[in-house]
Design a protein around this motif. Structure first.
Motif, mmCIF file in Angstrom:
data_model
loop_
_atom_site.group_PDB
_atom_site.id
_atom_site.type_symbol
_atom_site.label_atom_id
_atom_site.label_comp_id
_atom_site.label_asym_id
_atom_site.label_seq_id
_atom_site.Cartn_x
_atom_site.Cartn_y
_atom_site.Cartn_z
ATOM 1 N N ALA A 1 0.815 -1.217 0.000
ATOM 2 C CA ALA A 1 0.000 0.000 0.000
ATOM 3 C C ALA A 1 0.849 1.267 0.000
ATOM 4 C CB ALA A 1 -0.938 -0.003 1.206
ATOM 5 N N HIS A 2 1.916 1.289 0.794
ATOM 6 C CA HIS A 2 2.720 2.520 0.858
ATOM 7 C C HIS A 2 3.377 2.833 -0.480
ATOM 8 C CE1 HIS A 2 6.701 0.576 1.011
ATOM 9 N NE2 HIS A 2 6.119 -0.334 1.776
ATOM 10 N N ALA A 3 3.704 1.803 -1.252
ATOM 11 C CA ALA A 3 4.300 2.029 -2.570
ATOM 12 C C ALA A 3 3.271 2.602 -3.534
ATOM 13 C CB ALA A 3 4.877 0.728 -3.115
ATOM 14 N N THR A 4 2.031 2.142 -3.446
ATOM 15 C CA THR A 4 0.965 2.715 -4.265
ATOM 16 C C THR A 4 0.717 4.163 -3.892
ATOM 17 O OG1 THR A 4 -0.108 0.566 -4.541
ATOM 18 C CG2 THR A 4 -1.474 2.514 -4.883
ATOM 19 N N MET A 5 0.700 4.449 -2.593
ATOM 20 C CA MET A 5 0.495 5.824 -2.139
ATOM 21 C C MET A 5 1.595 6.749 -2.674
ATOM 22 S SD MET A 5 -0.561 4.909 1.779
ATOM 23 C CE MET A 5 -1.992 3.883 2.127
ATOM 24 N N ASN B 1 2.868 7.922 4.379
ATOM 25 C CA ASN B 1 2.496 6.719 3.624
ATOM 26 C C ASN B 1 2.636 5.468 4.482
ATOM 27 O OD1 ASN B 1 2.022 8.291 1.359
ATOM 28 N ND2 ASN B 1 4.056 7.925 0.486
ATOM 29 N N LEU B 2 3.709 5.385 5.247
ATOM 30 C CA LEU B 2 3.917 4.213 6.104
ATOM 31 C C LEU B 2 2.855 4.141 7.209
ATOM 32 C CD1 LEU B 2 7.817 4.264 6.401
ATOM 33 C CD2 LEU B 2 6.409 2.675 5.073
ATOM 34 N N TRP C 1 -2.352 1.611 9.040
ATOM 35 C CA TRP C 1 -3.799 1.767 9.256
ATOM 36 C C TRP C 1 -4.574 0.802 8.364
ATOM 37 C CZ3 TRP C 1 -7.567 3.226 5.713
ATOM 38 C CH2 TRP C 1 -8.832 3.555 6.241
ATOM 39 N N MET C 2 -4.181 0.739 7.101
ATOM 40 C CA MET C 2 -4.896 -0.114 6.154
ATOM 41 C C MET C 2 -4.705 -1.589 6.496
ATOM 42 S SD MET C 2 -5.008 0.374 2.032
ATOM 43 C CE MET C 2 -5.653 2.043 2.226
ATOM 44 N N LEU C 3 -3.490 -1.982 6.841
ATOM 45 C CA LEU C 3 -3.231 -3.380 7.188
ATOM 46 C C LEU C 3 -4.038 -3.812 8.416
ATOM 47 C CD1 LEU C 3 0.622 -3.738 6.642
ATOM 48 C CD2 LEU C 3 -1.181 -4.952 5.406
ATOM 49 N N GLU C 4 -4.108 -2.939 9.421
ATOM 50 C CA GLU C 4 -4.861 -3.273 10.632
ATOM 51 C C GLU C 4 -6.328 -3.542 10.302
ATOM 52 O OE1 GLU C 4 -4.210 0.046 13.147
ATOM 53 O OE2 GLU C 4 -2.136 -0.505 13.635
ATOM 54 N N ARG C 5 -6.907 -2.729 9.473
ATOM 55 C CA ARG C 5 -8.319 -2.897 9.141
ATOM 56 C C ARG C 5 -8.563 -4.064 8.199
ATOM 57 N NH1 ARG C 5 -7.043 1.290 11.279
ATOM 58 N NH2 ARG C 5 -8.454 2.634 12.462
ATOM 59 N N GLU C 6 -7.724 -4.229 7.209
ATOM 60 C CA GLU C 6 -7.925 -5.320 6.262
ATOM 61 C C GLU C 6 -7.703 -6.685 6.914
ATOM 62 O OE1 GLU C 6 -5.670 -4.740 2.722
ATOM 63 O OE2 GLU C 6 -6.961 -3.132 1.998
ATOM 64 N N THR C 7 -6.850 -6.748 7.916
ATOM 65 C CA THR C 7 -6.576 -8.026 8.577
ATOM 66 C C THR C 7 -7.773 -8.501 9.395
ATOM 67 O OG1 THR C 7 -4.208 -7.541 8.657
ATOM 68 C CG2 THR C 7 -5.003 -9.229 10.159
ATOM 69 N N THR C 8 -8.550 -7.573 9.926
ATOM 70 C CA THR C 8 -9.701 -7.954 10.742
ATOM 71 C C THR C 8 -11.007 -7.937 9.963
ATOM 72 O OG1 THR C 8 -9.902 -5.661 11.508
ATOM 73 C CG2 THR C 8 -8.627 -7.176 12.872
#
Length: 221
Positions: A54-58, A70-71, A76-83
């Motif tokens: 995600a950070h590379a896309t950002m 970005n990091l 933030w995105m990883l935390e939400r997508e994992t749950t």
């Protein structure tokens, strides 16, 4: 009808999202939120998010944005997508495909981190390969070939002996840069000239070859 020229390989290197697991519903939810917060067109953003960390896309979308932001958004995105696993399902044919690979050399090479990879493979009911190359284990995201080269090395095979399964433009580019043949999976892959293409994994039949000669891939036309 199967292709008249099956591919042979010593090992397979498998992307996850879009290749083994359909996670588009979750990806779309959180990237739409992020895009709106940045004042970007969510539909345009969704055209380029697949395959990279995600950070590379950002960074590609907002080149002047500080790396630290970005990091932080990546975390933030990883935390939400994992749950949030609502809508995460296997790609058609993936359960039988993975079952056929049991005991044969293969690795997962994904831009997801370890926690997200385990969560999504579990939600899709798919077994984890013994070799996992996740985001924490590479210094550079796809389209850099580092992940695929690391997967091949850990399995003990030369790049030219491996076949990559990928769905995204950056993933196909990474496999090609690694010196590997690439089977594109699904509609996104078709536009990026993989060495072979299948609509889904139900179009792949795996034949184990005698001894340690590897495997043969029979691909439906």
């Amino acid at each position: 009808m199967e292709s008249p020229m099956p591919l042979t390989a010593r090992a397979l290197l498998l992307d996850m999202d879009g290749t083994l697991v359909n996670s588009d519903a979750v990806v779309e939810r959180y990237w739409r939120i992020w895009a709106a917060e940045q004042g970007l067109d969510p539909d345009a953003v969704l055209q380029v998010v697949h395959g990279r960390q995600a950070h590379a896309t950002m960074a590609a979308l907002l080149p002047d944005r500080p790396v630290e932001r970005n990091l932080a958004d990546n975390r933030w995105m990883l935390e939400r997508e994992t749950t949030d696993l609502d809508g995460v399902v296997p790609i058609t044919g993936a359960p039988a495909f993975m079952a056929a690979l049991d005991g044969l050399p293969h690795a997962l090479v994904t831009s997801a981190d370890d926690g997200l990879a385990r969560a999504r493979m579990g939600a899709a009911g798919l077994p984890l390969p013994a070799v996992l190359v996740t985001a924490e284990r590479v210094g550079v995201s796809k389209p850099d070939p580092e992940g695929f080269l690391k997967g091949a090395a850990e399995l003990g095979f030369a790049p030219g002996d491996c076949v990559v399964f990928e769905d995204s433009e950056v993933g196909i580019a990474a496999g090609r840069a690694a010196g590997m043949r690439v089977v594109g999976v699904g509609p996104r892959a078709a536009a990026h000239a993989p060495d072979a293409h299948v609509t889904d994994l139900a179009q792949v039949r795996i034949e184990a070859l005698p001894g340690e000669d590897g495997l043969r891939l029979h691909l439906a036309d």
